[in-house]
Design a protein around this motif. Structure first.
Motif, PDB file in Angstrom:
ATOM      1  N   ALA A 161       1.589  18.104 -35.000  1.00  0.00           N
ATOM      2  CA  ALA A 161       0.776  19.313 -34.833  1.00  0.00           C
ATOM      3  C   ALA A 161       1.609  20.560 -35.070  1.00  0.00           C
ATOM      4  O   ALA A 161       1.159  21.523 -35.698  1.00  0.00           O
ATOM      5  N   SER A 162       2.831  20.550 -34.574  1.00  0.00           N
ATOM      6  CA  SER A 162       3.731  21.685 -34.790  1.00  0.00           C
ATOM      7  C   SER A 162       3.956  21.932 -36.270  1.00  0.00           C
ATOM      8  O   SER A 162       3.918  23.075 -36.733  1.00  0.00           O
ATOM      9  N   GLY A 165       0.686  23.254 -37.818  1.00  0.00           N
ATOM     10  CA  GLY A 165       0.451  24.617 -37.342  1.00  0.00           C
ATOM     11  C   GLY A 165       1.445  25.599 -37.946  1.00  0.00           C
ATOM     12  O   GLY A 165       1.092  26.734 -38.277  1.00  0.00           O
ATOM     13  N   ALA A 166       2.674  25.143 -38.106  1.00  0.00           N
ATOM     14  CA  ALA A 166       3.703  26.002 -38.693  1.00  0.00           C
ATOM     15  C   ALA A 166       3.391  26.304 -40.158  1.00  0.00           C
ATOM     16  O   ALA A 166       3.618  27.417 -40.640  1.00  0.00           O
ATOM     17  N   SER A 169       0.774  28.988 -40.060  1.00  0.00           N
ATOM     18  CA  SER A 169       1.332  30.300 -39.701  1.00  0.00           C
ATOM     19  C   SER A 169       2.128  30.890 -40.846  1.00  0.00           C
ATOM     20  O   SER A 169       2.006  32.078 -41.153  1.00  0.00           O
ATOM     21  N   THR A 181      11.465  28.570 -38.382  1.00  0.00           N
ATOM     22  CA  THR A 181      11.587  29.210 -37.071  1.00  0.00           C
ATOM     23  C   THR A 181      10.783  28.467 -36.005  1.00  0.00           C
ATOM     24  O   THR A 181      11.209  28.338 -34.867  1.00  0.00           O
ATOM     25  N   ILE A 182       9.624  27.974 -36.407  1.00  0.00           N
ATOM     26  CA  ILE A 182       8.752  27.300 -35.451  1.00  0.00           C
ATOM     27  C   ILE A 182       9.183  25.863 -35.216  1.00  0.00           C
ATOM     28  O   ILE A 182       9.207  25.374 -34.086  1.00  0.00           O
ATOM     29  N   GLN A 186      11.552  22.944 -31.911  1.00  0.00           N
ATOM     30  CA  GLN A 186      10.812  21.770 -31.437  1.00  0.00           C
ATOM     31  C   GLN A 186      11.677  20.522 -31.543  1.00  0.00           C
ATOM     32  O   GLN A 186      11.660  19.661 -30.663  1.00  0.00           O
TER      33      GLN A 186
ATOM     34  N   ALA B 130      -0.465  36.308 -31.528  1.00  0.00           N
ATOM     35  CA  ALA B 130       0.967  36.098 -31.297  1.00  0.00           C
ATOM     36  C   ALA B 130       1.505  37.133 -30.312  1.00  0.00           C
ATOM     37  O   ALA B 130       2.286  36.804 -29.408  1.00  0.00           O
ATOM     38  N   GLU B 154       9.346  34.187 -30.389  1.00  0.00           N
ATOM     39  CA  GLU B 154       9.493  32.912 -31.090  1.00  0.00           C
ATOM     40  C   GLU B 154       8.728  31.801 -30.384  1.00  0.00           C
ATOM     41  O   GLU B 154       8.082  30.972 -31.033  1.00  0.00           O
ATOM     42  N   GLN B 157       5.131  32.046 -31.213  1.00  0.00           N
ATOM     43  CA  GLN B 157       4.816  31.461 -32.521  1.00  0.00           C
ATOM     44  C   GLN B 157       4.742  29.938 -32.429  1.00  0.00           C
ATOM     45  O   GLN B 157       3.870  29.308 -33.033  1.00  0.00           O
ATOM     46  N   MET B 158       5.653  29.361 -31.679  1.00  0.00           N
ATOM     47  CA  MET B 158       5.648  27.906 -31.530  1.00  0.00           C
ATOM     48  C   MET B 158       4.371  27.437 -30.837  1.00  0.00           C
ATOM     49  O   MET B 158       3.751  26.453 -31.240  1.00  0.00           O
ATOM     50  N   MET B 160       1.477  29.036 -30.655  1.00  0.00           N
ATOM     51  CA  MET B 160       0.314  29.274 -31.512  1.00  0.00           C
ATOM     52  C   MET B 160       0.191  28.170 -32.561  1.00  0.00           C
ATOM     53  O   MET B 160      -0.898  27.647 -32.797  1.00  0.00           O
ATOM     54  N   ALA B 161       1.329  27.809 -33.149  1.00  0.00           N
ATOM     55  CA  ALA B 161       1.316  26.737 -34.146  1.00  0.00           C
ATOM     56  C   ALA B 161       0.860  25.419 -33.524  1.00  0.00           C
ATOM     57  O   ALA B 161       0.090  24.669 -34.127  1.00  0.00           O
ATOM     58  N   SER B 162       1.323  25.160 -32.306  1.00  0.00           N
ATOM     59  CA  SER B 162       0.904  23.936 -31.616  1.00  0.00           C
ATOM     60  C   SER B 162      -0.604  23.907 -31.428  1.00  0.00           C
ATOM     61  O   SER B 162      -1.248  22.874 -31.648  1.00  0.00           O
TER      62      SER B 162
END
Lengths: 195, 195
Positions: A161-162, A165-166, A169, A181-182, A186, B130, B154, B157-158, B160-162
């Motif tokens: 999912a990360s 989602g990344a 973004s 960055t995202i 993780q 964000a 940061e 952002q992580m 939100m992507a999740s």
DNA sequence: GACAAACTGCCTACCAGTAGGTAGGCGGAA
DNA sequence: TTCCGCCTACCTACTGGTAGGCAGTTTGTC
């Protein structure tokens, strides 16, 4: 010298890049026709319907992905490296705008209005990517490289999912670096202390 | 009794649910027309072009989101609760298939072929979501509720992507619960020990 | 090896349906 | 009397898809 890639391959290549840009409804036979200099009818000769074309496309994509992920496990013995190399792949893809998005992630968004034959194939991709990630995590855990706070299957889902989602973004902000960055932190979180 | 919602609102409502299903290219004026029992031309009367319609839609969506997030901060003093309530919102949305996806996340995928006017508005949404997340995280950090290993921007952002990736996975697997499975541990990780 | 038959890969020409969008009219409310 | 919301009727461009033809290669058969 004749072109080395066959017409059907060329069709799928173009279709893939178009899907990645705008999804299932974002391209037409006419677009492909214009891109490779062949008539619309000739595309129908190779792929009678759009659903069949995209099905073939996803099948090919799944095969390539499976092969790539499999070879990754053979090439690197270290699960942490395997994972990192997988992420690097997308990182460079997105930076170079090569195919800056996963076809199946794109199609997953449109799931509800995809032809069934395509839908099921997209699901297959998600399933096998999740399985691959889970097995890499499992292996890393056994080698004490990763310390997971959840079952590997769940962490795999979180990671997948990360990544998706990344991608979203990075696209929304038109900032390829955002992907890294995202995703990087993780992965860092997985690492057991002392590695 | 007359319907309480105005025609333009009804148009946007229907358009939003259609975009959430299939994206920008996944719906037409004819679809909206059929859904609310009005002629195509009448929709053009309210929203001359598709780009204007979707722009208005995203504007409204952004306003609603901003208002919702703002009221969340007023309603709950605890940043952890604010964050959890935001996630619960999507959780129930996805479970009840209400709008089981974020309009802007959907559109972000199609970014590269969206009209400029729409594109910029989608970016606005990503930016303000964000920002909201970052400020909640910052507040939680100051209250020692969260312990962040990165700058709040940061981590936002992580997160939100999740959330977006989890929406995608829930859809791909047709499994609403998956959203929670993915997102909950991400939030749990933020919590400082002893809360 | 000769020769017709079948199969390729592509073409032109066409189809019905749908896309987004326009012109202009009509009844009711301000 | 003008404006508003909606209408009918229409437009052009494009959608996915089909029919049939035509060269060039493969194939099976004698």
């Amino acid at each position: 010298m004749k072109s080395m890639t066959s017409t059907p391959e060329k069709i799928l290549d173009v279709a893939q890049s178009l899907i990645v840009k705008g999804g299932y409804n974002g391209f037409s036979y006419a677009d492909i026709s214009a891109a490779i200099g062949i008539r619309k009818a000739s595309i129908h000769h190779h792929f009678p319907t759009k659903a069949e074309l995209v099905s073939a496309l996803v099948d090919r994509y799944n095969q390539q992905a499976d092969a790539g992920l499999k070879s990754l496990r053979q090439q690197f013995s270290n699960p942490a490296e395997q994972l990192q190399t997988y992420l690097n792949y997308w990182q460079t893809c997105i930076r170079d705008a090569a195919p800056p998005f996963c076809v199946c992630a794109m199609l997953a968004g449109e799931m509800q209005m995809l032809p069934e034959e395509v839908e099921s194939r997209v699901r297959v991709h998600f399933r096998s990517l999740a399985n691959w990630l889970a097995s890499v995590l499992q292996a890393g855990m056994e080698l004490d490289l990763f310390r997971l706070d959840k079952r590997p299957e769940e962490v795999a889902q979180m990671l997948m999912a990360s990544v998706h989602g990344a991608m979203l973004s990075a696209r929304a902000f038109s900032d390829p670096e955002l992907f890294t960055t995202i995703v990087t932190p993780q992965v860092a979180r997985l690492r057991a202390p002392g590695c």
